[in-house]
Design an enzyme around this catalytic site. Structure first.
Site, PDB file in Angstrom:
ATOM      1  N   SER A 129       2.573   8.945   1.192  1.00 62.51           N
ATOM      2  CA  SER A 129       2.089   8.071   2.267  1.00 62.51           C
ATOM      3  C   SER A 129       1.857   8.778   3.598  1.00 62.51           C
ATOM      4  O   SER A 129       1.265   8.190   4.496  1.00 62.51           O
ATOM      5  CB  SER A 129       3.059   6.915   2.489  1.00 62.51           C
ATOM      6  OG  SER A 129       2.835   5.946   1.504  1.00 62.51           O
ATOM      7  N   LYS A 144      -1.586   8.841   4.782  1.00 64.85           N
ATOM      8  CA  LYS A 144      -2.198   7.671   5.427  1.00 64.85           C
ATOM      9  C   LYS A 144      -2.463   7.911   6.913  1.00 64.85           C
ATOM     10  O   LYS A 144      -3.322   7.256   7.505  1.00 64.85           O
ATOM     11  CB  LYS A 144      -1.299   6.442   5.225  1.00 64.85           C
ATOM     12  CG  LYS A 144      -1.146   6.052   3.747  1.00 64.85           C
ATOM     13  CD  LYS A 144      -0.093   4.956   3.571  1.00 64.85           C
ATOM     14  CE  LYS A 144       0.119   4.620   2.090  1.00 64.85           C
ATOM     15  NZ  LYS A 144       1.252   3.677   1.903  1.00 64.85           N
ATOM     16  N   TYR A 146      -7.418   6.277  -3.057  1.00 63.98           N
ATOM     17  CA  TYR A 146      -6.038   6.131  -2.557  1.00 63.98           C
ATOM     18  C   TYR A 146      -5.053   7.016  -3.339  1.00 63.98           C
ATOM     19  O   TYR A 146      -4.274   7.777  -2.753  1.00 63.98           O
ATOM     20  CB  TYR A 146      -5.637   4.652  -2.638  1.00 63.98           C
ATOM     21  CG  TYR A 146      -4.184   4.403  -2.316  1.00 63.98           C
ATOM     22  CD1 TYR A 146      -3.731   4.427  -1.005  1.00 63.98           C
ATOM     23  CD2 TYR A 146      -3.254   4.154  -3.333  1.00 63.98           C
ATOM     24  CE1 TYR A 146      -2.396   4.220  -0.712  1.00 63.98           C
ATOM     25  CE2 TYR A 146      -1.929   3.939  -3.049  1.00 63.98           C
ATOM     26  CZ  TYR A 146      -1.490   3.977  -1.743  1.00 63.98           C
ATOM     27  OH  TYR A 146      -0.165   3.773  -1.461  1.00 63.98           O
ATOM     28  N   TYR A 184       7.936   1.813   7.000  1.00 62.59           N
ATOM     29  CA  TYR A 184       8.024   0.503   6.320  1.00 62.59           C
ATOM     30  C   TYR A 184       9.105  -0.356   6.978  1.00 62.59           C
ATOM     31  O   TYR A 184       9.198  -0.371   8.192  1.00 62.59           O
ATOM     32  CB  TYR A 184       8.271   0.707   4.814  1.00 62.59           C
ATOM     33  CG  TYR A 184       7.242   1.607   4.202  1.00 62.59           C
ATOM     34  CD1 TYR A 184       5.904   1.258   4.211  1.00 62.59           C
ATOM     35  CD2 TYR A 184       7.592   2.829   3.658  1.00 62.59           C
ATOM     36  CE1 TYR A 184       4.938   2.087   3.660  1.00 62.59           C
ATOM     37  CE2 TYR A 184       6.631   3.673   3.115  1.00 62.59           C
ATOM     38  CZ  TYR A 184       5.312   3.284   3.123  1.00 62.59           C
ATOM     39  OH  TYR A 184       4.370   4.101   2.591  1.00 62.59           O
ATOM     40  N   VAL A 207       6.964   8.715  -0.156  1.00 60.04           N
ATOM     41  CA  VAL A 207       7.970   8.640  -1.223  1.00 60.04           C
ATOM     42  C   VAL A 207       8.195   9.977  -1.932  1.00 60.04           C
ATOM     43  O   VAL A 207       9.104  10.083  -2.758  1.00 60.04           O
ATOM     44  CB  VAL A 207       7.669   7.537  -2.276  1.00 60.04           C
ATOM     45  CG1 VAL A 207       7.831   6.156  -1.698  1.00 60.04           C
ATOM     46  CG2 VAL A 207       6.314   7.742  -2.911  1.00 60.04           C
TER      47      VAL A 207
HETATM   48  N1  GLU Z   1       1.347   6.500  -3.587  1.00 60.54           N
HETATM   49  C1  GLU Z   1       2.538   5.778  -3.250  1.00 60.54           C
HETATM   50  C2  GLU Z   1       2.401   4.336  -3.681  1.00 60.54           C
HETATM   51  O1  GLU Z   1       1.366   3.801  -3.525  1.00 60.54           O
HETATM   52  C3  GLU Z   1       2.772   5.884  -1.773  1.00 60.54           C
HETATM   53  C4  GLU Z   1       4.024   5.203  -1.314  1.00 60.54           C
HETATM   54  C5  GLU Z   1       4.749   5.959  -0.234  1.00 60.54           C
HETATM   55  O2  GLU Z   1       4.663   7.166  -0.103  1.00 60.54           O
HETATM   56  O3  GLU Z   1       5.488   5.306   0.514  1.00 60.54           O
HETATM   57  O4  GLU Z   1       3.292   3.717  -4.181  1.00 60.54           O
END
Ligand code: GLU
Length: 307
Positions: free
Chosen positions: A64, A67, A191, A241, A259
């Site tokens: 993430s 992003k 994505y 988050y 993650v």
């Molecule tokens: N590719 C992971 C997902 O979509 C990213 C989540 C993350 O890094 O928090 O679940």
């Protein structure tokens, strides 16, 4: 030896001793195979120096954290029109929650929850084949880090493509509200691939420089100062988050976690920091990475709230 190098070495030694390393994400099978004993940290200061410690030269899945880079690209493409399709408020929910989307008619709360990032992938697809959009994201990251050896780990992308049913649900749900302009498969393809970019801490810290330096990276302007500030504000409020408040409280700088166990931290005017430890806490953020950043920020007196 500089103070900063000594502090990084001390933090790395302390982290090596800790047994409370959290849980490695296993819902993406490929990530579940990573050694939880890894720890790396890198700092690049605004005068251009780079400091590293631990496994700072070992590539990991940035997930993430990517992003931040896709948001930057999408704002470059469509500007403030983006905010018609994605909100700017903390979600207070897990990164892959579907509940809020129903209440808010398919408009994701922010660009850093999965739903928001899938909309951004859809924005980056406009006028492109998925392969071109993915290439554009990768080249942007390579440019920011000044390193064209950075690649996408296609096994991680395939692993997520095969198991990411919740993300498929989020994408389909948003499509039903008209908030995806391409097919869910195409937006998800972009994505999953940008989440699978592999970088080491040093490369990641370098890629984050433009946020710490008022939009400039290595002397070149990447975004305006205002945009760099706004992206950093979103990192502070939404970058972890439902653990974003706790991270702001404990560390006091904008940060974005993934993650894969990485965190990119931004100290405006001073430094860009990347840390990696694969074990996650209950909010899905790196357990030791958060503690290490807390230690570093305190030792360096780094806080956006510092007087
Ligand atoms: N590719 C992971 C997902 O979509 C990213 C989540 C993350 O890094 O928090 O679940």
């Amino acid at each position: 030896m500089s103070d900063l190098q000594r502090i990084l070495d001390e933090i790395t030694a302390e982290m090596a001793e800790r047994s409370d390393r959290g849980e490695v994400a296993s819902y993406i099978p490929q990530l579940g195979e990573i050694d939880p004993g890894k720890f790396g940290i890198a700092v690049t200061t605004s005068d251009g120096a780079v400091f590293t410690a631990g496994d700072a030269h070992e590539a990991f899945s940035i997930q993430s954290i990517s992003k931040v880079f896709t948001l930057t690209l999408a704002l470059g493409k469509v500007g403030d029109a983006l905010w018609k399709r994605v909100g700017r408020e903390p979600s207070g929910n897990p990164f892959n929650s579907i509940v809020q989307l129903e209440r808010e008619a398919g408009i994701p709360r922010n660009p850093f929850i999965n739903a928001g990032a899938i909309v951004i992938a859809d924005v980056l697809l406009a006028g492109h084949q998925p392969r071109e959009a993915i290439g554009e994201i990768l080249r942007f990251v390579q440019y920011l880090a000044d390193d064209d050896t950075i690649v996408i780990d296609h096994e991680v992308a395939a692993s997520e493509q095969a198991t990411g049913f919740r993300n498929v649900a989020l994408a389909n749900y948003m499509k039903s509200f008209g908030n995806l302009h391409h097919s869910p498969e195409l937006a998800l393809g972009v994505y999953f691939h940008h989440c699978a970019i592999a970088m080491d801490c040093r490369q990641l810290a370098l890629a984050g420089r433009f946020l710490a330096n008022g939009g400039k990276s290595g002397g070149y302007s990447v975004v305006s100062q205002e945009r760099a500030r706004r992206i950093s504000a979103l990192m502070l409020t939404c970058g972890h988050y439902d653990g974003s408040g706790d991270f702001a409280f404990r560390v006091g700088i904008p940060g974005k976690s993934g993650v894969g166990g990485g965190i990119l931290g931004v100290v405006p005017g001073a430094a860009s920091v990347a840390v990696w430890s694969p074990g996650l806490n209950r909010s899905g953020n790196s357990q030791l990475g958060s503690i290490a950043l807390e230690r570093l920020a305190r030792a360096m007196n780094w806080s956006i709230f510092a007087a």
